[in-house]
Design an enzyme around this catalytic site. Structure first.
Site, PDB file in Angstrom:
ATOM      1  N   LYS A 172     -37.495 -31.394  -4.037  1.00  0.00           N
ATOM      2  CA  LYS A 172     -38.093 -30.481  -3.072  1.00  0.00           C
ATOM      3  C   LYS A 172     -37.051 -29.439  -2.634  1.00  0.00           C
ATOM      4  O   LYS A 172     -36.141 -29.731  -1.870  1.00  0.00           O
ATOM      5  CB  LYS A 172     -38.591 -31.230  -1.826  1.00  0.00           C
ATOM      6  CG  LYS A 172     -39.489 -30.342  -0.973  1.00  0.00           C
ATOM      7  CD  LYS A 172     -39.176 -30.425   0.503  1.00  0.00           C
ATOM      8  CE  LYS A 172     -38.364 -29.391   1.136  1.00  0.00           C
ATOM      9  NZ  LYS A 172     -38.703 -27.997   1.117  1.00  0.00           N
ATOM     10  N   GLU A 247     -25.214 -34.372   2.900  1.00  0.00           N
ATOM     11  CA  GLU A 247     -24.152 -33.371   3.052  1.00  0.00           C
ATOM     12  C   GLU A 247     -24.658 -32.374   4.083  1.00  0.00           C
ATOM     13  O   GLU A 247     -25.705 -31.760   3.892  1.00  0.00           O
ATOM     14  CB  GLU A 247     -23.866 -32.654   1.730  1.00  0.00           C
ATOM     15  CG  GLU A 247     -23.240 -33.519   0.661  1.00  0.00           C
ATOM     16  CD  GLU A 247     -21.906 -34.120   1.050  1.00  0.00           C
ATOM     17  OE1 GLU A 247     -21.248 -33.624   1.994  1.00  0.00           O
ATOM     18  OE2 GLU A 247     -21.523 -35.123   0.429  1.00  0.00           O
ATOM     19  N   CYS A 281     -21.344 -24.302   3.583  1.00  0.00           N
ATOM     20  CA  CYS A 281     -20.950 -25.395   4.487  1.00  0.00           C
ATOM     21  C   CYS A 281     -19.441 -25.553   4.517  1.00  0.00           C
ATOM     22  O   CYS A 281     -18.898 -26.142   5.442  1.00  0.00           O
ATOM     23  CB  CYS A 281     -21.645 -26.694   4.104  1.00  0.00           C
ATOM     24  SG  CYS A 281     -21.598 -27.034   2.365  1.00  0.00           S
TER      25      CYS A 281
HETATM   26  P1  NDP Z   1     -32.800 -27.712   7.154  1.00  0.00           P
HETATM   27  O1  NDP Z   1     -31.898 -28.874   7.318  1.00  0.00           O
HETATM   28  O2  NDP Z   1     -33.982 -27.620   8.015  1.00  0.00           O
HETATM   29  O3  NDP Z   1     -33.311 -27.626   5.645  1.00  0.00           O
HETATM   30  C1  NDP Z   1     -32.692 -28.265   4.545  1.00  0.00           C
HETATM   31  C2  NDP Z   1     -33.773 -28.896   3.675  1.00  0.00           C
HETATM   32  O4  NDP Z   1     -34.442 -29.914   4.413  1.00  0.00           O
HETATM   33  C3  NDP Z   1     -34.865 -27.918   3.255  1.00  0.00           C
HETATM   34  O5  NDP Z   1     -35.312 -28.214   1.958  1.00  0.00           O
HETATM   35  C4  NDP Z   1     -35.940 -28.191   4.257  1.00  0.00           C
HETATM   36  O6  NDP Z   1     -37.225 -27.800   3.844  1.00  0.00           O
HETATM   37  C5  NDP Z   1     -35.844 -29.691   4.394  1.00  0.00           C
HETATM   38  N1  NDP Z   1     -36.469 -30.231   5.596  1.00  0.00           N
HETATM   39  C6  NDP Z   1     -36.688 -29.605   6.774  1.00  0.00           C
HETATM   40  N2  NDP Z   1     -37.303 -30.440   7.643  1.00  0.00           N
HETATM   41  C7  NDP Z   1     -37.472 -31.620   7.003  1.00  0.00           C
HETATM   42  C8  NDP Z   1     -38.058 -32.868   7.374  1.00  0.00           C
HETATM   43  N3  NDP Z   1     -38.568 -33.075   8.571  1.00  0.00           N
HETATM   44  N4  NDP Z   1     -38.061 -33.866   6.457  1.00  0.00           N
HETATM   45  C9  NDP Z   1     -37.539 -33.679   5.236  1.00  0.00           C
HETATM   46  N5  NDP Z   1     -36.994 -32.507   4.822  1.00  0.00           N
HETATM   47  C10 NDP Z   1     -36.938 -31.492   5.700  1.00  0.00           C
HETATM   48  O7  NDP Z   1     -31.934 -26.411   7.278  1.00  0.00           O
HETATM   49  P2  NDP Z   1     -32.465 -24.900   7.418  1.00  0.00           P
HETATM   50  O8  NDP Z   1     -32.716 -24.368   6.074  1.00  0.00           O
HETATM   51  O9  NDP Z   1     -33.586 -24.816   8.399  1.00  0.00           O
HETATM   52  O10 NDP Z   1     -31.198 -24.225   8.058  1.00  0.00           O
HETATM   53  C11 NDP Z   1     -30.901 -24.446   9.425  1.00  0.00           C
HETATM   54  C12 NDP Z   1     -29.427 -24.538   9.643  1.00  0.00           C
HETATM   55  O11 NDP Z   1     -28.901 -25.612   8.869  1.00  0.00           O
HETATM   56  C13 NDP Z   1     -28.624 -23.353   9.177  1.00  0.00           C
HETATM   57  O12 NDP Z   1     -28.622 -22.348  10.111  1.00  0.00           O
HETATM   58  C14 NDP Z   1     -27.282 -23.976   8.955  1.00  0.00           C
HETATM   59  O13 NDP Z   1     -26.613 -24.064  10.188  1.00  0.00           O
HETATM   60  C15 NDP Z   1     -27.590 -25.350   8.465  1.00  0.00           C
HETATM   61  N6  NDP Z   1     -27.515 -25.479   6.997  1.00  0.00           N
HETATM   62  C16 NDP Z   1     -26.442 -26.078   6.471  1.00  0.00           C
HETATM   63  C17 NDP Z   1     -26.315 -26.180   5.107  1.00  0.00           C
HETATM   64  C18 NDP Z   1     -25.137 -26.821   4.511  1.00  0.00           C
HETATM   65  O14 NDP Z   1     -24.973 -26.803   3.295  1.00  0.00           O
HETATM   66  N7  NDP Z   1     -24.279 -27.404   5.305  1.00  0.00           N
HETATM   67  C19 NDP Z   1     -27.306 -25.636   4.187  1.00  0.00           C
HETATM   68  C20 NDP Z   1     -28.437 -25.028   4.849  1.00  0.00           C
HETATM   69  C21 NDP Z   1     -28.511 -24.971   6.205  1.00  0.00           C
HETATM   70  P3  NDP Z   1     -37.816 -26.351   4.276  1.00  0.00           P
HETATM   71  O15 NDP Z   1     -36.932 -25.337   3.686  1.00  0.00           O
HETATM   72  O16 NDP Z   1     -39.144 -26.359   3.680  1.00  0.00           O
HETATM   73  O17 NDP Z   1     -37.804 -26.354   5.779  1.00  0.00           O
END
Ligand code: NDP
Length: 478
Positions: A172, A247, A281
């Protein structure tokens, strides 16, 4: 516009809805329209993976190795085209995007060889006449939930080891970046993956992701993303005793000591903090600089920042593309304001830029004279925003570097072997960098952090087998 579909049980299938993939550098440019799955389709993908597992896990390492090699080669052959797609949907510069696609290809190639290295142990038993053997077997069905910031490399470093060791996959991707995920799936299908072994389910995390996390047929969940989502996933997975690997964020320090080579320090800081629009990250969001070099360092970073071109990622002259979307842009701007309110001194950028196309462009921000307790030094921004903290000496800098709830990557710029060695030993981080940026890693060695940054076993390299296999101990009486 044809709607790009999900891939479930060996078939391309319509979704229950669709989503538009928008170019963050030009919101009038629709990259594509993609199917979104609902919970029922996610369950169908899990059931297909579950059904395919017995045959795939027994298929043998030659077949799996050859398949991974074909996938890796096909990715490398399409590097330019996939790089353009990635740059269009995520916003990183074209050279970074092509580099990321190349990395994904190399990862599949690496695991095509790595699967041939899987070995166990045979030991004499403490009981006479018995022999004990320890072998590794595939875990089962793996759910993969990935973020938007590395739309092909992160999926690759989860999918390749999962398939290599004989697992079946339900993937996903983040809703913002279905394009790279779909293209990768096309390649995996063309390479000859058996039906059910690999499934793509695009759709919202709270529906599709949640279904994967809570389905009892999913044996392991590999997640990269935000801390909050990661915590919730871990709680649900542990609640039903599924294996989980997370991660998450970082607040990575780059320490610059008085004896640092100034050019190296500036390149490490600017690359680590701002390239890929700071959306890594491993980004160096905290620059911890000792007193003797502080003013010269800030001056030199400012000069370097003035040379950076912000713009359309497809333009070869662009160094930094747009922020991924409006929500992330607003988050970045909000943190710049918070830093100012708390006493930080904004000396460069920090504002939204209006360029020739309607996109989410932001001038990189440098905030100096910050103190460790400020929110800008404690919370992950995930954008092109860096803060500078002054340290008295090396010992103080190390203390500041470790003063965080995160522990992903930590860097130091120094010419002192003594300090570099001490830092490598005492930095509380999963990855330590000496005279190189905190971001930018190899694919054949482990990736991951400590404290609030990671949970579970490491990703990448041979260490990936820890998550994607389970150990069996057998006793044989001769
Ligand atoms: P999320 O943690 O919300 O998203 C990461 C993944 O998790 C996406 O595929 C998302 O799907 C999925 N997801 C969201 N909600 C659920 C749930 N309830 N159950 C299972 N899977 C879920 O991060 P965001 O993309 O919203 O980014 C928000 C913040 O996260 C950023 O501003 C940043 O600070 C941090 N981030 C950190 C990363 C890293 O590598 N450390 C990478 C990305 C974000 P969907 O996209 O459909 O919501």
């Amino acid at each position: 516009m044809t709607i790009k579909r999900n891939y479930i049980a060996g078939e391309w299938v319509e979704g229950s809805g669709t989503t538009r993939n928008i170019n963050p550098a030009d919101t009038s440019d629709i990259v594509g329209e993609y199917a979104t799955a609902d919970a029922e389709q996610a369950r169908a993908a899990i059931a297909a993976a579950y059904a395919a597992f017995p045959a795939w896990s027994q298929a043998g390492i030659q077949q799996r190795s050859e398949l991974l090699d074909r996938i890796g080669q096909k990715i490398l052959d399409r590097k330019q085209e996939l790089g353009e797609l990635l740059a269009r949907e995520e916003g990183k510069s074209l050279s970074e995007a092509i580099g990321e696609v190349g990395r994904a290809g190399q990862i599949f190639k690496y695991f095509s060889g790595e699967v041939l290295q899987l070995r166990g142990d045979i030991q004499p038993s403490v009981r006479p006449g018995l022999e004990a053997s320890v072998t590794r077997e595939a875990l089962g069905v793996i759910g993969m939930i990935t973020p938007w910031n590395f739309p092909i490399a992160i999926p690759a470093w989860k999918i390749a080891p999962a398939l290599a060791y004989g697992n079946c996959v339900v993937f996903k991707p983040a809703e913002l970046v279905p394009g790279s995920a779909h293209a990768l799936t096309e390649i995996i299908v063309e390479a000859g993956i058996p039906a059910g072994v690999f499934n793509l389910v695009m759709g919202p995390g709270r529906v599709v992701g949640d279904t994967i996390v809570n389905d009892k047929c999913v044996d392991g969940i590999s997640f990269t993303g935000s801390v909050n989502t990661g915590r919730n996933i871990a709680a649900a997975a542990v609640g039903r005793m599924a294996k989980v690997q997370l991660e998450m964020g970082g607040k990575n320090p780059l320490v610059v000591l008085d004896d640092a080579d100034l050019d190296t320090a500036v390149e490490c800081a600017v690359n680590g903090a701002y390239f890929s629009t700071g959306q890594r990250c491993t980004a160096s969001s905290r620059l911890i600089v000792t007193e003797g070099i502080y003013d010269r360092f800030v001056e030199a970073v400012l000069e370097r920042l003035k040379t950076l071109k912000i713009g359309n990622p497809l333009n070869p002259e662009t160094h930094i593309g747009p922020v991924v979307d409006e929500r992330q842009l607003q988050q970045n701007l909000k943190y710049v304001e918070i830093a100012k309110e708390e006493g930080g001194n904004l000396v460069f950028g920090g504002e939204q830029l209006q360029l020739e196309t309607d996109g989410f462009f932001q001038q990189p921000a440098l905030i100096i004279d910050t103190t460790p307790e400020m929110r800008i030094n404690r919370e992950e921004v995930f954008g092109p925003v860096a803060s500078v903290i002054k340290a008295r000496d090396y010992e103080h800098a190390l203390e500041l570097a470790n003063d965080t709830e995160f522990g992903l990557s930590a860097g130091i710029v120094t010419q002192s072997l003594k300090h570099a060695t001490h830092f490598k030993r005492h930095a509380q981080a999963g990855m330590v960098m000496v005279n190189v940026p905190t971001a930018g890693v190899d694919y054949h060695v482990p990736f991951g952090g400590r404290k609030g940054s990671s949970y579970g076993s490491r990703e990448q390299g041979s260490y990936a087998r820890e998550f994607y296999t389970t150990v069996k101990t057998a006793y044989t009486s001769a």
